[in-house]
Design an enzyme around this catalytic site. Structure first.
Site, PDB file in Angstrom:
ATOM      1  NE  ARG A  60     -12.822  -1.047  -4.670  1.00  0.00           N
ATOM      2  CZ  ARG A  60     -14.097  -0.568  -5.066  1.00  0.00           C
ATOM      3  NH1 ARG A  60     -14.533   0.284  -5.630  1.00  0.00           N
ATOM      4  NH2 ARG A  60     -14.917  -1.097  -4.158  1.00  0.00           N
ATOM      5  CE1 TYR A 113      12.402   0.926  -0.419  1.00  0.00           C
ATOM      6  CE2 TYR A 113      10.151   1.103   0.488  1.00  0.00           C
ATOM      7  CZ  TYR A 113      11.067   1.628  -0.481  1.00  0.00           C
ATOM      8  OH  TYR A 113      10.736   2.185  -1.422  1.00  0.00           O
ATOM      9  CG  ASP A 185      10.792  -6.277   1.596  1.00  0.00           C
ATOM     10  OD1 ASP A 185      10.831  -6.913   0.543  1.00  0.00           O
ATOM     11  OD2 ASP A 185      10.384  -5.058   1.700  1.00  0.00           O
ATOM     12  CE  LYS A 210      12.346  -0.909  -5.825  1.00  0.00           C
ATOM     13  NZ  LYS A 210      12.662  -1.239  -4.203  1.00  0.00           N
TER      14      LYS A 210
HETATM   15  C1  LIG Z   1      11.340  -0.551  -3.605  1.00  0.00           C
HETATM   16  C2  LIG Z   1      11.181  -1.445  -2.327  1.00  0.00           C
HETATM   17  C3  LIG Z   1       9.857  -1.417  -1.691  1.00  0.00           C
HETATM   18  C4  LIG Z   1       8.717  -0.550  -1.990  1.00  0.00           C
HETATM   19  O1  LIG Z   1       8.459  -0.857  -3.438  1.00  0.00           O
HETATM   20  P1  LIG Z   1       7.480   0.295  -4.275  1.00  0.00           P
HETATM   21  O2  LIG Z   1       6.928  -0.369  -5.348  1.00  0.00           O
HETATM   22  O3  LIG Z   1       8.678   1.259  -4.583  1.00  0.00           O
HETATM   23  O4  LIG Z   1       6.616   0.773  -3.501  1.00  0.00           O
HETATM   24  C5  LIG Z   1       9.770  -2.306  -0.609  1.00  0.00           C
HETATM   25  N1  LIG Z   1      10.784  -2.965  -0.206  1.00  0.00           N
HETATM   26  C6  LIG Z   1      12.038  -3.090  -0.613  1.00  0.00           C
HETATM   27  C7  LIG Z   1      12.996  -3.851   0.012  1.00  0.00           C
HETATM   28  C8  LIG Z   1      12.098  -2.070  -1.754  1.00  0.00           C
HETATM   29  O5  LIG Z   1      13.252  -2.340  -2.248  1.00  0.00           O
END
Ligand SMILES: *Cc1c(COP(=O)(O)O)cnc(C)c1O
Length: 399
Positions: A60, A113, A185, A210
């Protein structure tokens, strides 16, 4: 057989060898719950160090393959250490679990987000934490919102729906002066086009789902820190929550990372070409792309970013929902869906007005978000042109 990468190598070169060891070019996949120890002393040592960087203790907590990927992410972000977690959202929320206590106050960019915003309001606030939203363009004036009990300031630059660029250095400096932690972020830019840690932020988070994964086939999040002291509390919090990342997903992310610079270059040029074309296309009121000189945050973007990626938005000259639906559904090369960063172009209709409280979204036209994938740009422009025309927005100008 660890690959030695020159300190002076360009990021695109450094990423090819980052975190690699052994004689395979590819990242190995080692499936493990139990890890075995030769002696009781070895086991005890691993247990005592289980929250430290690079300790193999139990599946883990991660194996050396996960640590190798984390090392590569550190090269991307210019970080001392990184941590992989099961999703981007998990990465956004983890610093609050690790560092914020009852009675604390946190400041959140109004353009964060949306699912993260929901977690802060519905989950973090439940623990007697005061969650306050601020105008993302506030800059150094954030100081006026900092209180003695403020613990953390959360940024996302640019916002992933309406693309406000934040003054990361000004906010980070104001926070640091008052002993407040900053979390940014960095999903839009990835560490390749922006390094929040170098701009003064304490933690840079990414939805690796992404651009790092890049093929829409795995979900993963990363947290990167400039100060390794922050890593242990984050690893502890990940353990409280029972987080674990799958070795298969880490394999896909590590593989994606090698081609990230090459893919981003195509996303960058494609999106800029499409966005510029849109600026002169009748039926489009405004294109919102930080890399265009028409963008209100363009100067800040130019100062702090070395490039732009594939995601931007446009306000269409449409106030009628049915007409907006006609436009989106007439597109052939743009998929309708959320998780951008893959090789395909995507679109989404957005209405930011319901998801912000510190600022107001006053556009009356329809906001449409686009992710420009790796298709030929001429195909995308032709497609957008015909879809706009079929929704009644001007004549088709492209063949
Ligand atoms: C998609 C996204 C997230 C979350 O990512 P997941 O892997 O879908 O949980 C967080 N911040 C931004 C800016 C995003 O585009």
């Amino acid at each position: 057989m660890t690959r030695q990468i020159s300190e002076r190598a360009a990021p695109s070169t450094a990423l090819l060898g980052a975190g690699r060891s052994g004689n395979t070019v590819a990242q190995p996949i080692r499936r493990a719950s139990t890890l075995l120890f030769d002696t009781v002393a070895d086991l005890d040592r691993a247990k005592a160090a289980r929250f430290d960087k690079g300790t193999e203790f139990y599946g883990r907590f991660g194996t050396r393959d996960v640590f190798a990927f984390e090392e590569a992410v550190s090269v991307l972000e210019g970080a001392e250490a990184s941590l992989a977690v099961p999703s981007g959202l998990a990465a956004c929320v983890l610093p609050f679990v690790a560092f914020v206590k009852p009675g604390d106050h946190v400041l959140i960019a109004d353009t964060a987000y949306e699912p993260a915003r929901t977690s802060f309001v519905q989950y973090i606030a439940r623990n007697n934490v005061e969650v306050e939203f601020y105008d993302p363009t506030i800059g150094a004036e954030i100081s006026e919102l900092i209180r003695p009990e403020t613990r953390l300031i959360y940024l996302e630059s640019p916002g992933s729906m309406t693309f406000e660029v934040q003054d990361i250095p000004a906010i980070a400096a104001a926070a640091r002066a008052r002993g407040v932690m900053t979390v940014c972020d960095n999903t839009w830019a990835t560490g390749y086009f922006c390094r929040p840690l170098a701009l003064g932020a304490d933690i840079s988070v990414q939805a690796a789902t992404k651009y790092i994964v890049g093929h829409s086939d795995a979900m993963l999040g990363t947290l990167s820190v400039a100060d390794t002291e922050l890593l242990t509390p984050l690893r502890q919090a990940a353990n409280w929550l029972g987080y674990h990342v799958s070795p298969d997903d880490v394999f896909l992310a590590a593989r994606g990372l090698r081609t990230l610079p090459a893919r981003l270059e195509l996303h960058r040029t494609g999106a800029l070409e499409v966005a510029s074309w849109m600026e002169s296309r009748p039926g489009i009121r405004r294109v919102i792309h930080p890399g265009l000189s028409s963008h209100s945050g363009h100067a800040l973007w130019k100062r702090d970013f070395t490039g732009s990626t594939g995601l931007f938005a446009a306000v269409l000259d449409i106030t009628d929902r049915a007409q907006a639906v006609r436009f989106v559904e007439a597109l052939r090369h743009f998929g309708l869906g959320f998780s951008w960063g893959g090789f395909e172009s995507l679109t989404l209709l957005g209405d930011p007005s319901g998801a912000r409280t510190a600022t107001r979204w006053t556009e009356t036209g329809t906001l449409c978000r686009f992710h420009i994938g790796l298709e030929a740009v001429a195909d995308l422009i032709g497609d957008l042109d015909q879809a706009l025309a079929s929704a009644g927005l001007g004549e088709t100008v492209a063949a």
